[in-house]
Design a protein around this motif. Sequence first.
Motif, PDB file in Angstrom:
ATOM      1  N   HIS A 237       8.710   5.238  -2.135  1.00  0.00           N
ATOM      2  CA  HIS A 237       8.065   5.585  -1.089  1.00  0.00           C
ATOM      3  C   HIS A 237       8.281   4.632  -0.048  1.00  0.00           C
ATOM      4  O   HIS A 237       7.372   4.293   0.873  1.00  0.00           O
ATOM      5  CB  HIS A 237       6.561   5.480  -1.436  1.00  0.00           C
ATOM      6  CG  HIS A 237       6.050   6.698  -2.467  1.00  0.00           C
ATOM      7  ND1 HIS A 237       5.985   8.101  -2.049  1.00  0.00           N
ATOM      8  CD2 HIS A 237       5.689   6.630  -3.582  1.00  0.00           C
ATOM      9  CE1 HIS A 237       5.488   8.738  -2.810  1.00  0.00           C
ATOM     10  NE2 HIS A 237       5.445   8.233  -3.844  1.00  0.00           N
TER      11      HIS A 237
ATOM     12  N   ARG B 196      -7.162  20.930   3.081  1.00  0.00           N
ATOM     13  CA  ARG B 196      -5.981  19.883   2.990  1.00  0.00           C
ATOM     14  C   ARG B 196      -4.930  20.364   4.014  1.00  0.00           C
ATOM     15  O   ARG B 196      -4.553  19.256   4.527  1.00  0.00           O
ATOM     16  CB  ARG B 196      -5.194  20.504   1.524  1.00  0.00           C
ATOM     17  CG  ARG B 196      -5.896  20.237   0.326  1.00  0.00           C
ATOM     18  CD  ARG B 196      -5.038  20.172  -0.985  1.00  0.00           C
ATOM     19  NE  ARG B 196      -4.784  21.665  -1.377  1.00  0.00           N
ATOM     20  CZ  ARG B 196      -3.707  22.366  -1.578  1.00  0.00           C
ATOM     21  NH1 ARG B 196      -2.717  21.570  -0.850  1.00  0.00           N
ATOM     22  NH2 ARG B 196      -3.630  23.498  -1.857  1.00  0.00           N
TER      23      ARG B 196
ATOM     24  N   ALA C 102      -6.465  18.035   6.756  1.00  0.00           N
ATOM     25  CA  ALA C 102      -6.186  16.667   6.589  1.00  0.00           C
ATOM     26  C   ALA C 102      -4.608  16.208   6.759  1.00  0.00           C
ATOM     27  O   ALA C 102      -4.557  15.006   7.305  1.00  0.00           O
ATOM     28  CB  ALA C 102      -6.358  16.189   4.919  1.00  0.00           C
TER      29      ALA C 102
ATOM     30  N   GLU D 299       0.897  -1.415  -0.061  1.00  0.00           N
ATOM     31  CA  GLU D 299      -0.118   0.039  -0.053  1.00  0.00           C
ATOM     32  C   GLU D 299       0.844   1.151   0.042  1.00  0.00           C
ATOM     33  O   GLU D 299       1.714   1.387   0.811  1.00  0.00           O
ATOM     34  CB  GLU D 299      -1.036   0.030   1.073  1.00  0.00           C
ATOM     35  CG  GLU D 299      -1.962   1.008   1.276  1.00  0.00           C
ATOM     36  CD  GLU D 299      -3.027   1.069   2.635  1.00  0.00           C
ATOM     37  OE1 GLU D 299      -3.437   2.093   2.712  1.00  0.00           O
ATOM     38  OE2 GLU D 299      -2.870   0.126   3.250  1.00  0.00           O
TER      39      GLU D 299
ATOM     40  N   ARG E  19      -2.676  13.334   9.791  1.00  0.00           N
ATOM     41  CA  ARG E  19      -2.035  12.252   9.404  1.00  0.00           C
ATOM     42  C   ARG E  19      -0.501  12.474   9.957  1.00  0.00           C
ATOM     43  O   ARG E  19       0.227  11.470  10.298  1.00  0.00           O
ATOM     44  CB  ARG E  19      -2.153  11.998   7.901  1.00  0.00           C
ATOM     45  CG  ARG E  19      -3.403  11.628   7.578  1.00  0.00           C
ATOM     46  CD  ARG E  19      -3.252  11.040   5.950  1.00  0.00           C
ATOM     47  NE  ARG E  19      -2.572  12.028   5.119  1.00  0.00           N
ATOM     48  CZ  ARG E  19      -3.472  13.050   4.404  1.00  0.00           C
ATOM     49  NH1 ARG E  19      -4.416  12.969   4.389  1.00  0.00           N
ATOM     50  NH2 ARG E  19      -2.484  13.876   3.570  1.00  0.00           N
TER      51      ARG E  19
ATOM     52  N   ASP F 140      -0.506  13.466  -3.929  1.00  0.00           N
ATOM     53  CA  ASP F 140       0.062  14.833  -3.977  1.00  0.00           C
ATOM     54  C   ASP F 140       1.685  14.900  -3.822  1.00  0.00           C
ATOM     55  O   ASP F 140       1.867  15.911  -4.477  1.00  0.00           O
ATOM     56  CB  ASP F 140      -0.443  15.566  -2.471  1.00  0.00           C
ATOM     57  CG  ASP F 140      -1.798  15.644  -2.370  1.00  0.00           C
ATOM     58  OD1 ASP F 140      -2.305  15.879  -3.408  1.00  0.00           O
ATOM     59  OD2 ASP F 140      -2.606  15.544  -1.306  1.00  0.00           O
TER      60      ASP F 140
ATOM     61  N   PRO G 219       1.614   5.459   0.508  1.00  0.00           N
ATOM     62  CA  PRO G 219       1.061   6.486   1.322  1.00  0.00           C
ATOM     63  C   PRO G 219      -0.105   6.905   0.732  1.00  0.00           C
ATOM     64  O   PRO G 219      -0.309   7.311  -0.488  1.00  0.00           O
ATOM     65  CB  PRO G 219       2.265   7.343   1.613  1.00  0.00           C
ATOM     66  CG  PRO G 219       3.427   6.727   1.046  1.00  0.00           C
ATOM     67  CD  PRO G 219       2.873   5.805   0.017  1.00  0.00           C
ATOM     68  N   SER G 220      -1.081   7.544   1.655  1.00  0.00           N
ATOM     69  CA  SER G 220      -2.355   8.005   1.217  1.00  0.00           C
ATOM     70  C   SER G 220      -2.309   9.337   0.627  1.00  0.00           C
ATOM     71  O   SER G 220      -3.059   9.933  -0.353  1.00  0.00           O
ATOM     72  CB  SER G 220      -3.027   8.063   2.469  1.00  0.00           C
ATOM     73  OG  SER G 220      -2.826   9.103   3.354  1.00  0.00           O
ATOM     74  N   ASN G 221      -0.946  10.033   0.759  1.00  0.00           N
ATOM     75  CA  ASN G 221      -0.820  11.142   0.207  1.00  0.00           C
ATOM     76  C   ASN G 221      -0.027  10.976  -1.009  1.00  0.00           C
ATOM     77  O   ASN G 221       0.590  12.331  -1.319  1.00  0.00           O
ATOM     78  CB  ASN G 221      -0.334  12.216   0.930  1.00  0.00           C
ATOM     79  CG  ASN G 221       1.074  11.911   1.681  1.00  0.00           C
ATOM     80  OD1 ASN G 221       1.438  10.589   1.913  1.00  0.00           O
ATOM     81  ND2 ASN G 221       1.987  12.637   1.839  1.00  0.00           N
ATOM     82  N   GLU G 222       0.316   9.835  -1.873  1.00  0.00           N
ATOM     83  CA  GLU G 222       1.299   9.852  -2.817  1.00  0.00           C
ATOM     84  C   GLU G 222       0.933  10.535  -3.921  1.00  0.00           C
ATOM     85  O   GLU G 222       1.536  11.091  -4.553  1.00  0.00           O
ATOM     86  CB  GLU G 222       1.270   8.237  -3.174  1.00  0.00           C
ATOM     87  CG  GLU G 222       2.253   7.952  -4.094  1.00  0.00           C
ATOM     88  CD  GLU G 222       1.597   7.783  -5.475  1.00  0.00           C
ATOM     89  OE1 GLU G 222       2.512   8.010  -6.382  1.00  0.00           O
ATOM     90  OE2 GLU G 222       0.302   7.691  -5.558  1.00  0.00           O
TER      91      GLU G 222
END
Length: 519
Positions: free
Chosen positions: A54, A404, A407, A17, A411, A24, A19-22
């Motif tokens: 990452h 943003r 958010a 998986e 994190r 960006d 990163p959730s901000n990949e």
Amino acid sequence: MKAFLMYPDRDFNPAGELPSNEPDLATDLELGPLVEAMADGDAFLLAVARQGIHSGLASPAEITYRQHVLADCVAHPVAVRDLYNLAVETISAERQVFGFLFRESPDTILRRSRQLMALYVKSLHRLADLAAKHAPGFRSEGFTRFFAMLAGELTDGYFAEMEAHLADLDFRRGALVSARLGKGNKGAGYVLRRHPAGRGWRDRLPAMNRATFGFTVAERDEAGLRALSELTSRGVNDTANSLAQSTDHIKSFYQLLRAELGFYLGCLNLRERLTASGQPVCYPVPAGMHGDRLSARGLYDAGLALALGAGTEGADGADSADDGVVGNDVAADGRQLIMITGANQGGKSTFLRAVGQAQLMMQAGMFVPAQSFAGSVCSGVFTHFKREEDATMEKGKLDEELDRMSAITDRIASGGLLLCNESFASTNEREGSEIARQIIRALTEAGIRIVFVTHLYDLAGYCYAANTGKALFLRAQRRPDGQRTFKLPEGEPLSTSYGEDLYLQVFSPQYEDARAAGA
């Protein structure tokens, strides 16, 4: 068998998986050109490069482990490509063995697994030969252990045993199966037996004084043939499953070897592109988290260097005199806040991207685009860059920026790195500066490092006046004639960003006349 070339104690997961901000990070730091250069047109390498960059290694020891493996790859690129190509060839050949299967019977599984194992044995022979040929030149812990593992497991005795088993499973003398009577006089305990070895044809003749029993299935007796096939399948079932598990193990080994070597092959591709354009690269010196270490010489934007190498013009941060990328020096050890101000189009955003790229590349165990680089590992890299206005008009730019940032604060953790580019410039200077001040104060107190590019003099001037030694202020250089050097030395924030230079450059008659004359 395990390669352990990416981590000293675990496998690399190419399907892990992100990163959730990949998204960006990819957009703001312009990572696309980097991973595309690593892939060199290969879709598999693109996925591996995207995953690998990452990695977010948080241990300096793990980073150093991977750097040493990469250094071996740089020193022996031909050997690494040979190993990678063997893995690719083996996986591709394995796909051709499967064909179309209409019935997954034990007999079918056994036959297919035997074909696969024969293919793998040939490939492992080649792998052992490559290891024996190249092992003496490798020095890293990862490769030394990898080659030692191959030498210890892929011995002559191993291959002789495997080839003997494969010969037995060819069933040229038929399948020898034993069974016993179970409940209801039904067969039970089916076991595949090995034919007695070393017996001559005289010994295989039936004894004259011993009764023997047998039967022959008629050629057109479909029911009898089907029953015989079922008996054989019961006998080979356990063997088929064991052999299938063994082939799966070897297949998994080659898949992981391909993925792990693929990451390093991507690093070689990127390094070749950068060095071919005359740009330096170096192995960074990683430090522990919360050390607030960041120092570099000649740090540059790798994406910009790749773009210029491909002939792209007009990039911020490039020296128009020689179309080279300008590197910057920074000495920010012990600083939690780095604030960058100065002239428009002076290389501030380019430097910000370079910092983010270098941090990700360091924590991926890669080289970085600089002459030298040392930095603390971080718990995560986050970006807050300008965005285009919401086309749906559901919210204003300031609301979008605040959403943003909210958010991100949900994190980001202590030890994180936040890169801000013109944040909160969408409102008036007083309001934007106050929002930024409060966010900077809260995050730095929480142990988060911030690199902030801004034109808000109210914000920069306040931070400069309140500096207690934990902040560093850089300012984009501007020559008296308005030319940008793209250098960012230390400097006190100024109340102007020299936007007039851009106005005059575009609209002044002198500029128009010079452009018409070809100047």
